[in-house]
Design an enzyme around this catalytic site. Structure first.
Site, PDB file in Angstrom:
ATOM      1  N   GLU A   1     -10.994  -6.556 -11.652  1.00  0.00           N
ATOM      2  CA  GLU A   1     -10.163  -5.363 -11.491  1.00  0.00           C
ATOM      3  C   GLU A   1      -9.395  -5.052 -12.775  1.00  0.00           C
ATOM      4  O   GLU A   1      -9.156  -3.879 -13.104  1.00  0.00           O
ATOM      5  CB  GLU A   1      -9.195  -5.538 -10.316  1.00  0.00           C
ATOM      6  CG  GLU A   1      -9.858  -5.611  -8.947  1.00  0.00           C
ATOM      7  CD  GLU A   1     -10.384  -4.274  -8.445  1.00  0.00           C
ATOM      8  OE1 GLU A   1     -10.283  -3.262  -9.171  1.00  0.00           O
ATOM      9  OE2 GLU A   1     -10.918  -4.233  -7.315  1.00  0.00           O
TER      10      GLU A   1
ATOM     11  N   ARG B   1      -7.927   9.801  -7.841  1.00  0.00           N
ATOM     12  CA  ARG B   1      -7.799   8.432  -7.357  1.00  0.00           C
ATOM     13  C   ARG B   1      -9.163   7.811  -7.063  1.00  0.00           C
ATOM     14  O   ARG B   1      -9.304   6.583  -7.059  1.00  0.00           O
ATOM     15  CB  ARG B   1      -6.898   8.373  -6.118  1.00  0.00           C
ATOM     16  CG  ARG B   1      -6.639   6.937  -5.664  1.00  0.00           C
ATOM     17  CD  ARG B   1      -5.507   6.782  -4.696  1.00  0.00           C
ATOM     18  NE  ARG B   1      -5.341   5.376  -4.327  1.00  0.00           N
ATOM     19  CZ  ARG B   1      -4.280   4.879  -3.706  1.00  0.00           C
ATOM     20  NH1 ARG B   1      -3.273   5.664  -3.399  1.00  0.00           N
ATOM     21  NH2 ARG B   1      -4.226   3.604  -3.413  1.00  0.00           N
TER      22      ARG B   1
ATOM     23  N   HIS C   1     -18.750  -3.032  -2.589  1.00  0.00           N
ATOM     24  CA  HIS C   1     -18.438  -3.141  -1.168  1.00  0.00           C
ATOM     25  C   HIS C   1     -19.701  -3.347  -0.342  1.00  0.00           C
ATOM     26  O   HIS C   1     -19.700  -4.099   0.645  1.00  0.00           O
ATOM     27  CB  HIS C   1     -17.703  -1.892  -0.687  1.00  0.00           C
ATOM     28  CG  HIS C   1     -16.265  -1.838  -1.079  1.00  0.00           C
ATOM     29  ND1 HIS C   1     -15.472  -0.728  -0.884  1.00  0.00           N
ATOM     30  CD2 HIS C   1     -15.462  -2.771  -1.649  1.00  0.00           C
ATOM     31  CE1 HIS C   1     -14.248  -0.978  -1.317  1.00  0.00           C
ATOM     32  NE2 HIS C   1     -14.223  -2.208  -1.785  1.00  0.00           N
TER      33      HIS C   1
ATOM     34  N   LYS D   1      -2.642   1.526  -0.264  1.00  0.00           N
ATOM     35  CA  LYS D   1      -3.791   1.459   0.643  1.00  0.00           C
ATOM     36  C   LYS D   1      -3.716   0.179   1.455  1.00  0.00           C
ATOM     37  O   LYS D   1      -3.569  -0.913   0.894  1.00  0.00           O
ATOM     38  CB  LYS D   1      -5.103   1.478  -0.144  1.00  0.00           C
ATOM     39  CG  LYS D   1      -5.559   2.834  -0.601  1.00  0.00           C
ATOM     40  CD  LYS D   1      -6.945   2.696  -1.223  1.00  0.00           C
ATOM     41  CE  LYS D   1      -7.526   4.024  -1.606  1.00  0.00           C
ATOM     42  NZ  LYS D   1      -8.883   3.876  -2.179  1.00  0.00           N
TER      43      LYS D   1
ATOM     44  N   GLU E   1      -6.136  10.191  -2.496  1.00  0.00           N
ATOM     45  CA  GLU E   1      -7.525  10.099  -2.927  1.00  0.00           C
ATOM     46  C   GLU E   1      -8.298  11.397  -2.706  1.00  0.00           C
ATOM     47  O   GLU E   1      -9.437  11.404  -2.239  1.00  0.00           O
ATOM     48  CB  GLU E   1      -8.235   8.932  -2.216  1.00  0.00           C
ATOM     49  CG  GLU E   1      -9.438   8.404  -2.973  1.00  0.00           C
ATOM     50  CD  GLU E   1      -9.989   7.113  -2.401  1.00  0.00           C
ATOM     51  OE1 GLU E   1     -10.232   6.206  -3.195  1.00  0.00           O
ATOM     52  OE2 GLU E   1     -10.171   7.015  -1.164  1.00  0.00           O
TER      53      GLU E   1
ATOM     54  N   ARG F   1       4.828   2.417  14.899  1.00  0.00           N
ATOM     55  CA  ARG F   1       4.528   3.568  14.049  1.00  0.00           C
ATOM     56  C   ARG F   1       5.019   3.393  12.618  1.00  0.00           C
ATOM     57  O   ARG F   1       5.156   4.370  11.885  1.00  0.00           O
ATOM     58  CB  ARG F   1       5.093   4.866  14.648  1.00  0.00           C
ATOM     59  CG  ARG F   1       4.468   5.250  15.993  1.00  0.00           C
ATOM     60  CD  ARG F   1       4.812   6.682  16.378  1.00  0.00           C
ATOM     61  NE  ARG F   1       4.124   7.076  17.585  1.00  0.00           N
ATOM     62  CZ  ARG F   1       4.647   6.995  18.804  1.00  0.00           C
ATOM     63  NH1 ARG F   1       5.879   6.529  18.963  1.00  0.00           N
ATOM     64  NH2 ARG F   1       3.958   7.389  19.846  1.00  0.00           N
TER      65      ARG F   1
ATOM     66  N   ASN G   1     -12.317   3.599  -7.855  1.00  0.00           N
ATOM     67  CA  ASN G   1     -13.418   2.969  -7.127  1.00  0.00           C
ATOM     68  C   ASN G   1     -14.602   2.647  -8.034  1.00  0.00           C
ATOM     69  O   ASN G   1     -15.689   2.315  -7.545  1.00  0.00           O
ATOM     70  CB  ASN G   1     -13.873   3.879  -5.982  1.00  0.00           C
ATOM     71  CG  ASN G   1     -12.786   4.077  -4.949  1.00  0.00           C
ATOM     72  OD1 ASN G   1     -12.183   3.125  -4.499  1.00  0.00           O
ATOM     73  ND2 ASN G   1     -12.517   5.332  -4.603  1.00  0.00           N
TER      74      ASN G   1
ATOM     75  N   LYS H   1      -3.106   2.142 -12.897  1.00  0.00           N
ATOM     76  CA  LYS H   1      -3.237   2.497 -11.492  1.00  0.00           C
ATOM     77  C   LYS H   1      -2.072   3.353 -11.031  1.00  0.00           C
ATOM     78  O   LYS H   1      -2.254   4.314 -10.278  1.00  0.00           O
ATOM     79  CB  LYS H   1      -3.339   1.244 -10.621  1.00  0.00           C
ATOM     80  CG  LYS H   1      -3.505   1.597  -9.142  1.00  0.00           C
ATOM     81  CD  LYS H   1      -4.006   0.462  -8.306  1.00  0.00           C
ATOM     82  CE  LYS H   1      -4.311   0.945  -6.882  1.00  0.00           C
ATOM     83  NZ  LYS H   1      -4.875  -0.114  -6.025  1.00  0.00           N
TER      84      LYS H   1
ATOM     85  N   HIS I   1     -14.292 -10.510  -3.682  1.00  0.00           N
ATOM     86  CA  HIS I   1     -14.303  -9.062  -3.860  1.00  0.00           C
ATOM     87  C   HIS I   1     -14.568  -8.691  -5.321  1.00  0.00           C
ATOM     88  O   HIS I   1     -15.431  -7.867  -5.622  1.00  0.00           O
ATOM     89  CB  HIS I   1     -12.957  -8.500  -3.402  1.00  0.00           C
ATOM     90  CG  HIS I   1     -12.756  -7.059  -3.760  1.00  0.00           C
ATOM     91  ND1 HIS I   1     -13.459  -6.031  -3.164  1.00  0.00           N
ATOM     92  CD2 HIS I   1     -11.931  -6.464  -4.678  1.00  0.00           C
ATOM     93  CE1 HIS I   1     -13.083  -4.874  -3.681  1.00  0.00           C
ATOM     94  NE2 HIS I   1     -12.165  -5.107  -4.611  1.00  0.00           N
TER      95      HIS I   1
ATOM     96  N   HIS J   1     -17.007  -0.064  -7.088  1.00  0.00           N
ATOM     97  CA  HIS J   1     -16.737  -0.496  -5.720  1.00  0.00           C
ATOM     98  C   HIS J   1     -17.769  -0.020  -4.701  1.00  0.00           C
ATOM     99  O   HIS J   1     -17.915  -0.639  -3.652  1.00  0.00           O
ATOM    100  CB  HIS J   1     -15.343  -0.015  -5.286  1.00  0.00           C
ATOM    101  CG  HIS J   1     -14.226  -0.800  -5.900  1.00  0.00           C
ATOM    102  ND1 HIS J   1     -14.023  -0.872  -7.259  1.00  0.00           N
ATOM    103  CD2 HIS J   1     -13.249  -1.554  -5.326  1.00  0.00           C
ATOM    104  CE1 HIS J   1     -12.972  -1.631  -7.502  1.00  0.00           C
ATOM    105  NE2 HIS J   1     -12.493  -2.062  -6.358  1.00  0.00           N
TER     106      HIS J   1
END
Length: 358
Positions: free
Chosen positions: A181, A236, A247, A139, A232, A118, A240, A222, A260, A243
């Site tokens: 980025e 936030r 993606h 993330k 997000e 956990r 993206n 960031k 990426h 992206h």
């Protein structure tokens, strides 16, 4: 050595950027740990893994898990094997996971840390330019064949230790990937950073001070966004930019076919053209397209189906009610989120792909 502190809802952690961090790693550990699992990949381990293990062994028992390099390793199979490794090495809640590598390793190792017992501590040790973005913000995730990062969590590290000496070994494709980025942060938050990057020749070695300045400015942009919206819910989402389509292209081509950042660069090109059409303003799309061409970003990536890309974009975790959300720009430094109807988006994608194909 540059240091900045990031505050989250559950902790605060320091980000160190500078040369020689790996050789002094034990000085920067946020706590004392009796056992450490270093997770890295098959390219990074021969370069930096052995030296890091030697350094960490001064303070703890150290184990190593090496996964194949490449985005394909962000999979359920590799994730499960890492949990098995942690169990076999008898890691407990007082143990530490160290993510040594690029964004793939940071996401994969972080997700393993977030879910093992956990949640146990982990730190990010980036070795790519791209990871200046992915290592900050908490993330962590693995991919699903139907979409990138669909299985994941918000789980901040205990520290980010960024040794800029590791960036000298990067191949050209990884420099391009990382700078996608960097320039993204310029588009959404800093016009002067954008202008400087647009005048940076990635085909030549980048001066150490200039590179460090770009990284620190990107991390700061960031960090401000993440502190304002950790989970997000609103701003936030601006991170993206580029992206949503990026993606989809990664998924459609197969993870690892292009990097990426290279996919995100194409996604930003599409988002800029769409933004300019929405607002009838100049957002440097022509300058950006020239910069991509001058620096050998892959533009012609093979036949792409607009219909299949649209379906993948609708599966993106940022979509709402199966409607695609795009991050667009009102002007440089002022992003916003807009829902785009399927019919409109499909027509725009068809036109964009035709233009990509020349």
């Amino acid at each position: 050595m540059h240091k900045q502190t990031i505050q989250t809802s559950t902790n605060q952690y320091d980000v160190y950027v500078g040369p020689g961090v790996l050789s002094r790693m034990t000085e920067y550990l946020p706590d004392h740990y009796h056992s450490i699992l270093v997770i890295t990949d098959s390219v990074v381990y021969p370069l930096y893994g052995k030296a890091l293990v030697t350094e960490l062994t001064k303070s703890a028992e150290v184990f190593v898990s090496v996964v194949p390099s490449g985005e394909a390793s962000k999979s359920i199979e590799q994730y499960y094997q890492l949990l098995t490794d942690a169990i076999e090495h008898q890691l407990d809640r007082k143990s530490l996971i160290v993510a040594l590598g690029g964004g793939m390793i940071g996401d994969l190792a972080g997700f393993a840390a977030a879910t093992y017992m956990r949640g146990i501590d982990f730190i990010q040790v980036p070795t790519t330019i791209l990871a200046h973005d992915s290592s900050v913000g908490g993330k962590v995730a693995i991919n699903h064949p139907e979409g990138k990062n669909l299985i994941g969590n918000f789980y901040p590290p205990q520290a980010v230790l960024y040794d800029t000496d590791t960036l000298t070994s990067l191949p050209a494709s990884e420099v391009r990937s990382g700078y996608a980025e960097v320039i993204k942060h310029g588009f959404i938050g800093d016009a002067s950073l954008l202008d400087d990057v647009l005048h940076t020749d990635l085909t030549q070695p980048i001066e150490e001070e200039r590179l460090a300045d770009h990284l620190q400015k990107g991390i700061a942009i960031k960090a401000d966004i993440v502190e304002a919206d950790e989970k997000e819910a609103n701003v936030r989402k601006h991170l993206n930019f580029g992206h949503t389509l990026g993606h989809a292209i990664e998924s459609e081509l197969g993870y690892g076919a292009i990097t990426h950042g290279e996919a995100v660069a194409i996604g930003m090109q599409f988002a800029l053209l769409l933004s300019e059409a929405q607002s009838d303003i100049d957002l440097s799309s022509h300058a950006f397209a020239k910069w991509m061409a001058d620096n050998h970003y892959p533009i012609h990536v093979g036949p792409l189906s607009p219909e299949r890309l649209l379906q993948r974009m609708k599966k993106d975790k940022k979509s709402e009610n199966a409607t695609v959300q795009m991050v667009l720009l009102q002007e440089i430094g002022h992003p916003y989120v807009k829902n785009i109807a399927d019919e409109q988006l499909l027509g725009l994608l068809e036109k964009f792909i035709r233009e990509l194909d020349g």
